[in-house]
Design an enzyme around this catalytic site. Structure first.
Site: not given
Length: 186
Positions: A62, A72, A132, A173
């Protein structure tokens, strides 16, 4: 903290100093001044995310495109994951290349994945808590994905650790495009 550039030099493996004794441990998981010195510029984090996943869950690959890209800083606070970053910058000589590291509650490693890179992880333990910090807020209109098993990228996911079971994927996904058909950064 010990900061190591990876084979994708903008992606950094960060190993905080951990102080432990019979009572447990203490570590500084993030320090603004030290982190910014390590990456070489100011990063403002605007959102913290926490996911819990079970063994065999694969999330990714992603990313978010401009005008709302995300960097991130990721870590696994419970369990073990195999964490991956993929260079998605068309102008990069490393376009389509990847790096992967095990992040776990035991090794305390973190990975900095700047804007311009895709990200994903595979859960290797019974469950994993994954945290994250992001440098941009979630913007669904800017999100992108590359198929986790794209042969052009060739991520060597440690699927053998799942005992022959296929990874569990979200519908998003499963439908993710291959690298050449996906949206990219310039």
């Amino acid at each position: 903290m010990n900061v190591t550039p990876t084979a994708l030099p903008e992606v950094l493996l960060i190993e905080p100093r951990v102080f432990g004794d019979a009572r447990g441990f203490f570590m500084e998981s993030w320090n603004r001044a030290r982190f910014n010195a390590a990456v070489g510029h100011e990063v403002e984090f605007v959102q913290d995310n926490h996911s819990r996943s079970s063994r065999g869950v694969l999330r990714g690959l992603h990313y978010q495109l401009p005008p709302n890209p995300q960097g991130k800083l990721v870590r696994c606070t419970s369990g073990r994951v195999f964490d991956v970053a993929v260079d998605l910058r068309r102008s990069s000589p490393r376009f389509g290349q990847w790096v992967g590291y095990e992040l776990s509650e035991d090794n305390h490693r973190q990975l900095w994945i700047p804007p311009g890179f895709g990200h994903g992880f595979l859960v290797l333990s019974e469950t994993a808590d994954f945290l994250y910090k992001t440098s941009g807020a979630y913007a669904p209109e800017c999100e992108g994905a590359v198929r986790w098993d794209d042969p052009t990228v060739g991520v060597a996911w440690p699927l053998d650790e799942l005992g022959g079971v296929a990874p569990q994927l979200s519908a998003k996904d499963v439908a993710a495009p291959l690298l050449n058909a996906a949206k990219h950064f310039d």
